[in-house]
Design a protein around this motif. Structure first.
Motif, mmCIF file in Angstrom:
data_model
loop_
_atom_site.group_PDB
_atom_site.id
_atom_site.type_symbol
_atom_site.label_atom_id
_atom_site.label_comp_id
_atom_site.label_asym_id
_atom_site.label_seq_id
_atom_site.Cartn_x
_atom_site.Cartn_y
_atom_site.Cartn_z
ATOM 1 N N ARG A 49 70.260 39.832 66.221
ATOM 2 C CA ARG A 49 68.988 40.302 65.665
ATOM 3 C C ARG A 49 68.862 39.959 64.187
ATOM 4 N NH1 ARG A 49 66.802 42.415 69.887
ATOM 5 N NH2 ARG A 49 67.763 44.044 71.118
ATOM 6 N N GLY A 50 69.880 40.265 63.399
ATOM 7 C CA GLY A 50 69.868 39.941 61.979
ATOM 8 C C GLY A 50 69.810 41.167 61.095
ATOM 9 N N TYR A 51 70.337 41.001 59.907
ATOM 10 C CA TYR A 51 70.313 42.057 58.886
ATOM 11 C C TYR A 51 68.998 41.962 58.127
ATOM 12 C CZ TYR A 51 71.246 44.320 54.410
ATOM 13 O OH TYR A 51 71.163 45.106 53.289
ATOM 14 N N VAL A 52 68.298 43.084 58.011
ATOM 15 C CA VAL A 52 67.028 43.125 57.280
ATOM 16 C C VAL A 52 67.293 43.767 55.925
ATOM 17 C CG1 VAL A 52 64.634 43.912 57.298
ATOM 18 C CG2 VAL A 52 65.779 43.362 59.461
ATOM 19 N N ASP A 53 67.103 42.985 54.838
ATOM 20 C CA ASP A 53 67.363 43.519 53.500
ATOM 21 C C ASP A 53 66.191 44.368 53.012
ATOM 22 O OD1 ASP A 53 65.395 41.761 52.557
ATOM 23 O OD2 ASP A 53 66.844 40.334 51.743
ATOM 24 N N ASP A 54 66.295 44.901 51.803
ATOM 25 C CA ASP A 54 65.260 45.790 51.251
ATOM 26 C C ASP A 54 63.907 45.106 51.109
ATOM 27 O OD1 ASP A 54 67.091 47.856 51.093
ATOM 28 O OD2 ASP A 54 67.638 47.421 49.001
ATOM 29 N N ALA A 55 63.903 43.781 50.938
ATOM 30 C CA ALA A 55 62.646 43.046 50.798
ATOM 31 C C ALA A 55 62.043 42.675 52.152
ATOM 32 C CB ALA A 55 62.881 41.777 49.976
ATOM 33 N N GLY A 56 62.746 42.998 53.242
ATOM 34 C CA GLY A 56 62.245 42.687 54.574
ATOM 35 C C GLY A 56 62.684 41.324 55.102
ATOM 36 N N THR A 57 63.519 40.629 54.362
ATOM 37 C CA THR A 57 64.017 39.327 54.796
ATOM 38 C C THR A 57 65.093 39.519 55.854
ATOM 39 O OG1 THR A 57 63.620 38.465 52.576
ATOM 40 C CG2 THR A 57 65.067 37.162 54.007
ATOM 41 N N HIS A 59 68.324 38.170 57.773
ATOM 42 C CA HIS A 59 69.470 37.279 57.573
ATOM 43 C C HIS A 59 70.291 37.266 58.859
ATOM 44 C CE1 HIS A 59 68.781 37.413 53.178
ATOM 45 N NE2 HIS A 59 68.458 38.681 53.401
ATOM 46 N N ARG A 60 70.467 36.091 59.453
ATOM 47 C CA ARG A 60 71.200 36.015 60.734
ATOM 48 C C ARG A 60 72.540 35.304 60.641
ATOM 49 N NH1 ARG A 60 65.878 35.586 62.907
ATOM 50 N NH2 ARG A 60 65.455 37.427 64.135
ATOM 51 N N SER A 61 72.621 34.223 59.894
ATOM 52 C CA SER A 61 73.875 33.464 59.850
ATOM 53 C C SER A 61 74.824 34.112 58.854
ATOM 54 C CB SER A 61 73.618 32.010 59.470
ATOM 55 O OG SER A 61 73.054 31.934 58.177
ATOM 56 N N GLY A 62 76.112 34.014 59.143
ATOM 57 C CA GLY A 62 77.092 34.612 58.257
ATOM 58 C C GLY A 62 78.458 33.990 58.445
ATOM 59 N N VAL A 63 79.416 34.543 57.723
ATOM 60 C CA VAL A 63 80.798 34.061 57.772
ATOM 61 C C VAL A 63 81.723 35.263 57.808
ATOM 62 C CG1 VAL A 63 82.595 32.771 56.544
ATOM 63 C CG2 VAL A 63 80.229 31.967 56.484
ATOM 64 N N MET A 64 82.699 35.189 58.715
ATOM 65 C CA MET A 64 83.741 36.206 58.786
ATOM 66 C C MET A 64 85.079 35.502 58.593
ATOM 67 S SD MET A 64 84.841 38.798 61.910
ATOM 68 C CE MET A 64 83.308 39.739 61.884
ATOM 69 N N ARG A 65 85.967 36.126 57.834
ATOM 70 C CA ARG A 65 87.294 35.566 57.632
ATOM 71 C C ARG A 65 88.304 36.323 58.477
ATOM 72 N NH1 ARG A 65 90.275 39.045 54.835
ATOM 73 N NH2 ARG A 65 89.274 40.478 53.400
ATOM 74 N N LEU A 66 89.462 35.708 58.649
ATOM 75 C CA LEU A 66 90.543 36.384 59.358
ATOM 76 C C LEU A 66 90.952 37.637 58.593
ATOM 77 C CD1 LEU A 66 92.947 33.480 60.391
ATOM 78 C CD2 LEU A 66 91.452 34.824 61.870
ATOM 79 N N THR A 102 71.864 35.154 52.742
ATOM 80 C CA THR A 102 72.092 34.956 51.308
ATOM 81 C C THR A 102 72.763 36.170 50.662
ATOM 82 O OG1 THR A 102 69.878 35.780 50.795
ATOM 83 C CG2 THR A 102 70.129 33.382 51.075
ATOM 84 N N VAL A 103 73.063 37.186 51.461
ATOM 85 C CA VAL A 103 73.708 38.399 50.959
ATOM 86 C C VAL A 103 75.223 38.174 50.971
ATOM 87 C CG1 VAL A 103 74.024 40.880 51.289
ATOM 88 C CG2 VAL A 103 71.846 39.806 51.908
#
Length: 161
Positions: A49-57, A59-66, A102-103
């Motif tokens: 679904r994606g993270y919705v920031d305070d501005a309503g944007t 964000h779906r893509s991200g990075v997780m590390r081990l 971008t977060v």
């Protein structure tokens, strides 16, 4: 695990020992190649679904590390985790996700604001990369016996590799 004998300690003369030494060299070569491979420590993901920031944007893509041992131990000292064991996954996921869209300041508050389906996705993704070190699974075609890898994180359509 087999012990490799030094050249002076090896029995000599028969063909089986020569074949055995050749096999040992092959194993040593494989071990050397494996040690030169780099360890992948970061894995991209796409939230359902994606993270919705305070501005309503969204964000779906991200990075997780081990995760490290420290990542799994430090949350156990957190008062929120001591009060509610279910909060452990929120603190742990916040430690290992380095970016969502971008977060890049990921903290438990960001993870708390995710939709439940996105949190469940990240929990499953965490288990996959930390259990195997990647999101691929080795499979064998039942028809032709060819070996290949399938990315379990998705991104493609079913049946595509």
């Amino acid at each position: 695990m087999r012990r490799v004998l030094s050249a002076s300690a090896r029995p000599s003369g028969d063909a089986s020992s020569a074949a055995s030494r050749g096999g040992e060299r092959d194993k040593e070569g494989t071990a050397a190649r494996e040690s030169r491979e780099t360890l992948r420590t970061e894995f991209p993901f796409e939230l359902p679904r994606g993270y919705v920031d305070d501005a309503g944007t969204v964000h779906r893509s991200g990075v997780m590390r081990l995760a490290t041992a420290r990542d799994e131990l430090i949350p156990l000292r957190d008062d929120r985790v001591r009060e509610n064991a279910a909060y452990l996954s929120v603190v742990l996921i916040a430690r290992v996700v380095s970016r969502i869209g971008t977060v890049d300041d990921i903290h438990p508050g960001v993870i708390e604001d995710l939709f439940a389906s996105d949190l469940a996705f990240l929990q499953d993704f965490y288990r996959r990369i930390n259990a195997e070190g990647h999101t691929r699974a080795a499979v064998t075609c039942p028809s032709c016996q060819e070996n290949f890898a399938v990315d379990l994180a998705g991104g493609g359509r079913p049946g595509e590799s």
